[in-house]
Design a protein around this motif. Structure first.
Motif, PDB file in Angstrom:
ATOM      1  N   LEU A 199      39.417  38.512  43.309  1.00  0.00           N
ATOM      2  CA  LEU A 199      39.229  38.679  41.868  1.00  0.00           C
ATOM      3  C   LEU A 199      37.890  38.134  41.372  1.00  0.00           C
ATOM      4  N   ASP A 200      36.795  38.571  41.954  1.00  0.00           N
ATOM      5  CA  ASP A 200      35.468  38.086  41.576  1.00  0.00           C
ATOM      6  C   ASP A 200      35.104  38.414  40.126  1.00  0.00           C
ATOM      7  N   LYS A 201      35.408  39.596  39.664  1.00  0.00           N
ATOM      8  CA  LYS A 201      35.213  40.057  38.286  1.00  0.00           C
ATOM      9  C   LYS A 201      33.789  40.439  37.914  1.00  0.00           C
ATOM     10  N   ALA A 202      32.851  40.456  38.851  1.00  0.00           N
ATOM     11  CA  ALA A 202      31.501  40.935  38.529  1.00  0.00           C
ATOM     12  C   ALA A 202      31.559  42.388  38.067  1.00  0.00           C
ATOM     13  N   CYS A 203      32.485  43.143  38.612  1.00  0.00           N
ATOM     14  CA  CYS A 203      32.631  44.551  38.243  1.00  0.00           C
ATOM     15  C   CYS A 203      33.057  44.701  36.783  1.00  0.00           C
ATOM     16  N   ILE A 204      33.906  43.789  36.311  1.00  0.00           N
ATOM     17  CA  ILE A 204      34.372  43.833  34.926  1.00  0.00           C
ATOM     18  C   ILE A 204      33.191  43.688  33.972  1.00  0.00           C
ATOM     19  N   GLU A 205      32.301  42.766  34.279  1.00  0.00           N
ATOM     20  CA  GLU A 205      31.133  42.529  33.432  1.00  0.00           C
ATOM     21  C   GLU A 205      30.202  43.735  33.402  1.00  0.00           C
ATOM     22  N   GLU A 206      30.170  44.508  34.471  1.00  0.00           N
ATOM     23  CA  GLU A 206      29.263  45.646  34.582  1.00  0.00           C
ATOM     24  C   GLU A 206      29.833  46.933  34.001  1.00  0.00           C
ATOM     25  N   CYS A 207      31.141  47.037  33.885  1.00  0.00           N
ATOM     26  CA  CYS A 207      31.798  48.274  33.456  1.00  0.00           C
ATOM     27  C   CYS A 207      31.513  48.572  31.980  1.00  0.00           C
ATOM     28  N   PRO A 208      30.873  49.712  31.690  1.00  0.00           N
ATOM     29  CA  PRO A 208      30.536  50.025  30.298  1.00  0.00           C
ATOM     30  C   PRO A 208      31.715  50.519  29.456  1.00  0.00           C
ATOM     31  N   VAL A 209      32.832  50.894  30.098  1.00  0.00           N
ATOM     32  CA  VAL A 209      33.974  51.416  29.339  1.00  0.00           C
ATOM     33  C   VAL A 209      35.202  50.516  29.408  1.00  0.00           C
ATOM     34  N   ASP A 210      35.084  49.329  29.987  1.00  0.00           N
ATOM     35  CA  ASP A 210      36.166  48.342  30.009  1.00  0.00           C
ATOM     36  C   ASP A 210      37.446  48.897  30.627  1.00  0.00           C
ATOM     37  N   CYS A 211      37.307  49.554  31.804  1.00  0.00           N
ATOM     38  CA  CYS A 211      38.474  50.183  32.435  1.00  0.00           C
ATOM     39  C   CYS A 211      38.957  49.454  33.680  1.00  0.00           C
ATOM     40  N   ILE A 212      38.461  48.244  33.930  1.00  0.00           N
ATOM     41  CA  ILE A 212      38.881  47.472  35.094  1.00  0.00           C
ATOM     42  C   ILE A 212      39.806  46.352  34.618  1.00  0.00           C
ATOM     43  N   TYR A 213      41.053  46.458  35.035  1.00  0.00           N
ATOM     44  CA  TYR A 213      42.107  45.561  34.574  1.00  0.00           C
ATOM     45  C   TYR A 213      42.439  44.528  35.649  1.00  0.00           C
ATOM     46  N   GLU A 214      42.850  43.343  35.194  1.00  0.00           N
ATOM     47  CA  GLU A 214      43.201  42.268  36.115  1.00  0.00           C
ATOM     48  C   GLU A 214      44.708  42.163  36.269  1.00  0.00           C
ATOM     49  N   ALA A 248      40.507  46.891  28.891  1.00  0.00           N
ATOM     50  CA  ALA A 248      41.082  45.732  29.562  1.00  0.00           C
ATOM     51  C   ALA A 248      40.860  44.430  28.810  1.00  0.00           C
ATOM     52  N   ALA A 249      39.737  44.307  28.108  1.00  0.00           N
ATOM     53  CA  ALA A 249      39.404  43.038  27.462  1.00  0.00           C
ATOM     54  C   ALA A 249      40.451  42.614  26.438  1.00  0.00           C
ATOM     55  N   LYS A 250      40.945  43.550  25.648  1.00  0.00           N
ATOM     56  CA  LYS A 250      41.929  43.186  24.623  1.00  0.00           C
ATOM     57  C   LYS A 250      43.303  42.883  25.223  1.00  0.00           C
ATOM     58  N   LEU A 251      43.550  43.381  26.441  1.00  0.00           N
ATOM     59  CA  LEU A 251      44.840  43.178  27.090  1.00  0.00           C
ATOM     60  C   LEU A 251      44.895  41.855  27.851  1.00  0.00           C
ATOM     61  N   GLY A 252      43.804  41.502  28.516  1.00  0.00           N
ATOM     62  CA  GLY A 252      43.775  40.289  29.323  1.00  0.00           C
ATOM     63  C   GLY A 252      44.481  40.492  30.651  1.00  0.00           C
ATOM     64  N   LYS A 253      44.709  39.405  31.354  1.00  0.00           N
ATOM     65  CA  LYS A 253      45.350  39.461  32.664  1.00  0.00           C
ATOM     66  C   LYS A 253      46.799  39.907  32.526  1.00  0.00           C
ATOM     67  N   VAL A 254      47.197  40.803  33.434  1.00  0.00           N
ATOM     68  CA  VAL A 254      48.566  41.305  33.466  1.00  0.00           C
ATOM     69  C   VAL A 254      49.250  40.665  34.676  1.00  0.00           C
ATOM     70  N   ALA A 255      50.345  40.008  34.471  1.00  0.00           N
ATOM     71  CA  ALA A 255      51.046  39.325  35.568  1.00  0.00           C
ATOM     72  C   ALA A 255      51.902  40.331  36.339  1.00  0.00           C
TER      73      ALA A 255
END
Length: 107
Positions: free
Chosen positions: A13-28, A85-92
């Motif tokens: 779960l490095d999350k560098a991809c999340i920071e780079e994604c322009p459409v916020d489509c990478i969910y945790e 993904a940003a408004k949702l946050g981590k999904v357990a």
């Protein structure tokens, strides 16, 4: 077709991809990150920044990791398309295939 995240991401779960994604489509999820197949615009910005090289264009996922394509889709079965993904946050949650994997990743 879309990008998908495979085994090298499990428990990293490095999350560098999340920071780079322009459409916020990478969910945790609980154990790895997932790319929403309907929200991804196939820009490829996430792929080169992944430090563990876990992101592949769907057609390029190595055969030994082909189950991860389905896992990325399955993650969103109940979640649907939250629209970012940003408004949702981590999904357990992780699909059973991911949840049942032995511990992995960098120590």
């Amino acid at each position: 077709m879309t990008y998908t995240i495979a085994e090298p991401c499990v428990d990293v779960l490095d999350k560098a991809c999340i920071e780079e994604c322009p459409v916020d489509c990478i969910y945790e999820g609980g154990r790895m990150l997932y790319i929403h197949p309907d929200e991804c615009v196939d820009c490829g910005a996430c792929e080169p920044v992944c430090p563990v090289e876990a992101i592949f264009y769907e057609d390029d996922v190595p055969d030994e990791w082909s189950d991860y394509v389905k896992a990325n889709v399955d993650f969103f079965d109940d979640l649907g398309s939250p629209g970012g993904a940003a408004k949702l946050g981590k999904v357990a949650y992780d699909p059973p295939f991911i949840k049942n994997l032995p511990p992995m990743g960098e120590e």
